[in-house]
Write a protein that holds these residues in place. Structure first.
Motif, PDB file in Angstrom:
ATOM      1  N   ASP A   1      16.942  -1.956   5.273  1.00 13.94           N
ATOM      2  CA  ASP A   1      16.814  -2.129   4.210  1.00 13.94           C
ATOM      3  C   ASP A   1      16.468  -0.595   3.380  1.00 13.94           C
ATOM      4  N   PRO A   2      17.261  -0.129   2.432  1.00 14.08           N
ATOM      5  CA  PRO A   2      17.237   1.345   2.127  1.00 14.08           C
ATOM      6  C   PRO A   2      15.678   1.223   1.253  1.00 14.08           C
ATOM      7  N   LEU A   3      15.221   0.438   0.684  1.00 13.10           N
ATOM      8  CA  LEU A   3      14.019   0.422  -0.103  1.00 13.10           C
ATOM      9  C   LEU A   3      12.976   0.596   1.009  1.00 13.10           C
ATOM     10  N   VAL A   4      13.012  -0.100   2.150  1.00 15.79           N
ATOM     11  CA  VAL A   4      12.052   0.369   3.155  1.00 15.79           C
ATOM     12  C   VAL A   4      11.849   1.820   3.402  1.00 15.79           C
ATOM     13  N   GLU A   5      12.978   2.437   3.579  1.00 16.57           N
ATOM     14  CA  GLU A   5      13.229   3.987   3.958  1.00 16.57           C
ATOM     15  C   GLU A   5      12.526   4.841   2.611  1.00 16.57           C
ATOM     16  N   LYS A   6      12.721   4.178   1.464  1.00 15.43           N
ATOM     17  CA  LYS A   6      12.139   4.987   0.317  1.00 15.43           C
ATOM     18  C   LYS A   6      10.748   5.043   0.487  1.00 15.43           C
ATOM     19  N   ILE A   7      10.392   3.873   0.577  1.00 16.47           N
ATOM     20  CA  ILE A   7       8.804   3.660   0.657  1.00 16.47           C
ATOM     21  C   ILE A   7       8.217   4.310   1.784  1.00 16.47           C
TER      22      ILE A   7
ATOM     23  N   THR B   1       0.794   8.813   8.444  1.00 20.45           N
ATOM     24  CA  THR B   1      -0.550   9.234   9.544  1.00 20.45           C
ATOM     25  C   THR B   1      -0.771   8.187  10.454  1.00 20.45           C
ATOM     26  N   GLN B   2      -0.053   7.212  10.215  1.00 18.84           N
ATOM     27  CA  GLN B   2      -0.113   6.162  11.260  1.00 18.84           C
ATOM     28  C   GLN B   2      -1.431   5.749  11.698  1.00 18.84           C
ATOM     29  N   CYS B   3      -2.432   5.739  10.569  1.00 22.06           N
ATOM     30  CA  CYS B   3      -3.655   5.406  10.821  1.00 22.06           C
ATOM     31  C   CYS B   3      -4.188   3.822  11.157  1.00 22.06           C
ATOM     32  N   GLY B   4      -3.211   3.032  10.294  1.00 21.23           N
ATOM     33  CA  GLY B   4      -3.413   1.540  10.323  1.00 21.23           C
ATOM     34  C   GLY B   4      -4.501   1.105   9.370  1.00 21.23           C
ATOM     35  N   GLN B   5      -4.960   2.060   8.442  1.00 19.53           N
ATOM     36  CA  GLN B   5      -6.136   1.722   7.563  1.00 19.53           C
ATOM     37  C   GLN B   5      -5.576   0.716   6.580  1.00 19.53           C
ATOM     38  N   CYS B   6      -4.278   0.497   6.500  1.00 15.93           N
ATOM     39  CA  CYS B   6      -3.692  -0.461   5.593  1.00 15.93           C
ATOM     40  C   CYS B   6      -3.733  -2.094   5.856  1.00 15.93           C
ATOM     41  N   GLY B   7      -4.120  -2.052   7.159  1.00 14.94           N
ATOM     42  CA  GLY B   7      -3.921  -3.428   7.978  1.00 14.94           C
ATOM     43  C   GLY B   7      -2.665  -3.726   8.607  1.00 14.94           C
ATOM     44  N   PHE B   8      -1.743  -2.612   8.609  1.00 11.59           N
ATOM     45  CA  PHE B   8      -0.566  -2.805   9.446  1.00 11.59           C
ATOM     46  C   PHE B   8      -0.507  -1.835  10.606  1.00 11.59           C
ATOM     47  N   PRO B   9       0.137  -2.084  11.602  1.00 13.63           N
ATOM     48  CA  PRO B   9       0.226  -1.298  12.420  1.00 13.63           C
ATOM     49  C   PRO B   9       1.022   0.076  12.520  1.00 13.63           C
TER      50      PRO B   9
ATOM     51  N   ALA C   1       6.259  -4.395   4.421  1.00 14.65           N
ATOM     52  CA  ALA C   1       5.487  -5.559   3.886  1.00 14.65           C
ATOM     53  C   ALA C   1       5.430  -5.224   2.362  1.00 14.65           C
ATOM     54  N   ILE C   2       5.476  -3.868   1.905  1.00  8.73           N
ATOM     55  CA  ILE C   2       5.494  -3.517   0.497  1.00  8.73           C
ATOM     56  C   ILE C   2       6.861  -3.914  -0.068  1.00  8.73           C
ATOM     57  N   ALA C   3       8.033  -3.999   0.664  1.00 14.06           N
ATOM     58  CA  ALA C   3       9.112  -4.160   0.233  1.00 14.06           C
ATOM     59  C   ALA C   3       9.196  -5.619   0.110  1.00 14.06           C
ATOM     60  N   LYS C   4       8.853  -6.277   0.835  1.00 17.66           N
ATOM     61  CA  LYS C   4       8.784  -7.851   0.988  1.00 17.66           C
ATOM     62  C   LYS C   4       7.908  -8.378  -0.076  1.00 17.66           C
ATOM     63  N   GLY C   5       7.066  -7.759  -0.760  1.00 14.02           N
ATOM     64  CA  GLY C   5       6.017  -8.272  -1.653  1.00 14.02           C
ATOM     65  C   GLY C   5       4.792  -8.686  -0.926  1.00 14.02           C
ATOM     66  N   GLU C   6       4.594  -8.422   0.195  1.00 16.44           N
ATOM     67  CA  GLU C   6       3.465  -8.883   0.917  1.00 16.44           C
ATOM     68  C   GLU C   6       2.194  -8.159   0.760  1.00 16.44           C
ATOM     69  N   ALA C   7       2.468  -6.781   0.399  1.00 13.86           N
ATOM     70  CA  ALA C   7       1.292  -6.082   0.389  1.00 13.86           C
ATOM     71  C   ALA C   7       1.101  -5.393  -0.790  1.00 13.86           C
ATOM     72  N   GLU C   8      -0.011  -4.964  -1.174  1.00 10.57           N
ATOM     73  CA  GLU C   8      -0.232  -3.951  -2.424  1.00 10.57           C
ATOM     74  C   GLU C   8       0.086  -2.826  -2.138  1.00 10.57           C
TER      75      GLU C   8
END
Lengths: 559, 187
Positions: free
Chosen positions: B31-37, B44-52, B60-67
């Motif tokens: 998904d080119p959108l995922v690459e752009k995001i 940082t790969q910190c996982g604070q967003c709730g994703f690993p 998740a953002i690209a799919k509209g599942e996350a803010e």
């Protein structure tokens, strides 16, 4: 001067008041060695040098105290002999007011040199000569302090058409190159000849603004006695910033170096005249760069040029020139491109061409900034042919990508646009802000890319390890099954032959013998004991048992 | 009438075939959108967003599942960039996912470290070196400041040190002209 030399012109530029005269009355004086030298390790573009000395070490004048970090870096040397007091963070001659690693030397007053040997650059390979200059700490003394050894490279063709020596010195107040050309023209020309040979340049053009007739005359007199006729002294019209490298190249050769390309690709290389002198000292005398000529001017009783050891405090230097009582600031460089120092107690470094002493009267606070009226004066004044107003709008609005599209990084920060702006907008401040923000983002982006690569590699590695483990486990289970199958096959085998029976009997007999032998041997330390010792052992064992009994409930509690 | 229908049908068949061919021939892998995001996220790969990790969050953002406001290290600037890219509304950083902190790197107190290797296993970018019962240390250049090594440490010997400003990393401030009141300026 060659009358036939055709000159070209660059667009834009301004003609500010020059104020150069007061500091040229007196010859260059040697500034006295101060009581303490603070020599910053990082004095050039590129990696910060690694310190080679520690507190308590004795150093000689010209001894290397900082080793170049890789090739894009330059070494640093002790300016005089003495003792290293500390290697610590000290305030830097930088607008930020931040500190950096410095070597603090207490001079012993003997001013004793290290062994100096001239470098035979004709016998050495070009790479060896460049390494020598890197270790001699020679950097561009025009103000940008770019390591000179990197520029002394003839480029793809292996030879250059023109070597340009920059003696234009267009910035107001500054006269350090002027007096250098007047007083040390012969040595400067020797340096130029060395550089010409290293670069295999067919001609050398020394560009000097025509407001320095004494310097032009001195260089012409020196070159008249010189056999090297390839060196020409050229007077260029006085207009700020004729001393910008790209502007001077354009005036002298008519070549306009395009965006993103190097002047060497067009057969031209440009050095400051001070750098030529430093190269002469390094190659012909074996002296590393430990001092430079610094103009002290502005709000002082007697402006003058001094030969200053690096690490000398600007406060000590300014004190020599009788600063006026209303002095309130020290600027490193000139009024157009200089930087205000966080304090006057910062060291003179390789980039310090001028210590400009200022006051509210001399440099009054600019009136408040007014809105841009889109008059286009800045674009007319820009010597780099940019559109300063566009870069200003985008920098102000923090739209850095757009500012870059207008070639923000081709801006030489000469200050012509701000000088002519009728709305008194500090345009260069906006460009500096935008540039440093863009650089910071580049660094962040590189770090993010590195982190992404490493994270993805880690995921890949974890996946691979998982697969390898699974494969190992599968192999082990298979091996176990095979073994069981083999044992089963063994059990089902027919009874042993008599031959095998005999072998087994022999092995069993040997094992039996070994066991008997082992039983006969007693441990030595409990044999042949006296009755007293035996009694003692029994008592100790009893005590041990008692302690164990006592400890039991505690152990249980701990569990 | 029939002629018109046939022409339209033929047109539909030709265009359909062309589109079908293009869908196979010019197929975009991933998904080119995922690459752009992902390029905007700080990695940082910190996982604070709730994703690993940053990539899963980008997906998740690209799919509209996350803010777009769940990334504290990216900060307000990151939210603005994501909003620009996706045409979504700018929101303040979500408090439940953390707060924006100055960029820091982990520092292991080498006197206290017992060499348990737990932090090495936790580091998402392999920026900690060491071995069992050997002292560990952080490779400062590669540390993203994700703080994932802090919780597993049994002796609490890891601290986060903010990166100090140096002459090289110093940034020019936004030009602000001080305005002096006329009566004071005259005086």
């Amino acid at each position: 001067m060659n009358a036939l030399q055709r000159l070209f012109r660059f667009n834009g530029g301004v003609k500010p008041d020059y104020h150069k005269e007061p500091s040229t009355h007196l010859p260059i004086a040697v500034a006295p060695t101060p009581t303490l030298l603070v020599i910053p390790l990082h004095q050039s573009i590129g990696g910060p040098p690694r310190p080679l000395v520690k507190a308590g070490d004795g150093v000689l004048k010209g001894q290397r105290i900082g080793d170049a970090d890789g090739n894009v870096s330059s070494a640093v040397h002790a300016s005089t002999s003495g003792t290293v007091v500390a290697v610590e963070m000290r305030l830097m001659p930088h607008t930020s007011g931040l500190s950096a690693m410095c070597v603090v030397i207490e001079p012993d007053g003997r001013d004793e040199w290290v062994e100096r040997n001239p470098f035979d650059f004709r016998a050495a390979t070009p790479t060896a000569t460049r390494d020598y200059l890197r270790d001699a700490g020679v950097v561009g003394l025009g103000g940008a302090v770019f390591p000179s050894h990197l520029k002394l490279n003839a480029g793809k063709q292996g030879k250059l058409d023109t070597l340009v020596l920059n003696g234009a010195e267009c910035e107001p107040f500054i006269t350090c190159d002027d007096v250098l050309m007047r007083e040390r023209a012969d040595r400067l020309l020797k340096g130029a000849a060395i550089m010409r040979e290293m670069l295999a340049a067919s001609r050398v053009l020394i560009g000097i603004e025509d407001n320095k007739p004494e310097a032009i005359a001195a260089l012409e007199a020196a070159s008249a006695g010189n056999i090297d006729t390839t060196i020409q002294v050229v007077a260029v019209p006085t207009r700020y910033p004729a001393g910008g490298a790209k502007q001077l190249i354009r005036v002298l050769t008519g070549i306009e170096v395009p965006h993103g390309e190097r002047s060497t690709d067009y057969g031209v290389q440009c050095f400051n005249v001070g750098t030529a002198f430093a190269i002469y000292e390094a190659i012909a005398l074996g002296q590393p760069l430990i001092s430079r000529i610094v103009t002290v001017a502005g709000n002082v009783g007697q402006a003058r040029n001094y030969e200053v050891l690096f690490g000398t405090s600007m406060r000590d230097l300014v004190a020599l020139c009788a600063p006026l009582p209303d002095t309130d600031r020290v600027i490193m460089g000139g009024p157009m491109m200089g930087f205000r120092m966080p304090s006057d107690d910062v060291p003179v470094v390789k980039a310090t061409n001028c210590v400009l002493v200022g006051s509210q009267k001399l440099f009054p606070q600019p009136p408040p900034e007014m809105p841009c009226i889109r008059c286009g004066e800045c674009a007319k004044a820009c010597p780099a042919d940019l559109q300063p107003f566009e870069m200003y709008w985008f920098s102000r609005a923090r739209i850095f990508g757009k500012a870059q599209e207008y070639h923000l990084f081709d801006c030489i920060e000469c200050g012509c646009c701000a000088y002519v702006c009728p709305s008194r907008i500090p345009l260069v401040d906006y460009y500096r802000f935008a540039k440093s923000e863009i650089w910071a983002r580049e660094v962040e982006k590189d770090a993010a890319d590195l982190a992404r690569d490493r994270y993805e590699f880690r995921l890949l590695r974890e996946e691979r390890e998982k697969q390898e483990k699974a494969a190992k486990l599968a192999a082990k289970t298979a091996a176990g099954r095979e073994k069981a199958a083999a044992a089963l096959a063994e059990a089902e085998k027919p009874a042993r032959t008599p031959d095998e029976e005999a072998k087994h009997a022999l092995i069993a007999a040997a094992l039996e013998r070994a066991k008997a032998q082992k039983e006969q041997v007693h441990p030595e330390n409990t044999g042949n004991l006296t009755a007293e010792q035996r009694a003692e052992i029994v008592a100790i064992e009893a005590r041990r048992a008692e302690i164990r009994e006592q400890a039991k409930p505690h152990l249980r509690q701990d569990d | 009438m029939l002629e018109a229908l046939l022409v339209m049908a033929l047109g539909a068949v030709v265009l359909g075939a062309a589109l079908g061919y293009a869908a196979v021939r010019f197929r975009v892998e991933g998904d080119p959108l995922v690459e752009k995001i992902d390029a905007i996220l700080p990695q940082t790969q910190c996982g604070q967003c709730g994703f690993p990790g940053c990539k899963p969050y980008a997906q998740a953002i690209a799919k509209g599942e996350a803010e777009i406001n769940q990334c504290p290290p990216g900060g307000e600037e990151g939210i603005h960039k994501l909003a620009d890219l996706l045409g979504r509304e700018v929101k303040p950083l979500s408090a439940e996912h953390g707060i924006e902190k100055p960029k820091s790197i982990a520092l292991i107190d080498e006197q206290t470290c017992i060499g348990c290797t737990l932090c090495i296993q936790a580091c998402p970018v392999d920026a900690i070196v060491g071995a069992a019962k050997q002292m560990h240390t952080v490779i400062a250049k590669q540390c993203t400041g994700c703080e994932l090594c802090l919780p597993p440490c049994p002796v609490d010997c890891i601290s986060m040190e903010p990166i100090p400003e140096s002459v090289e990393s110093w940034k020019w401030r936004y030009p602000v002209v001080r305005i002096v009141p006329a009566d004071k300026a005259a005086a």
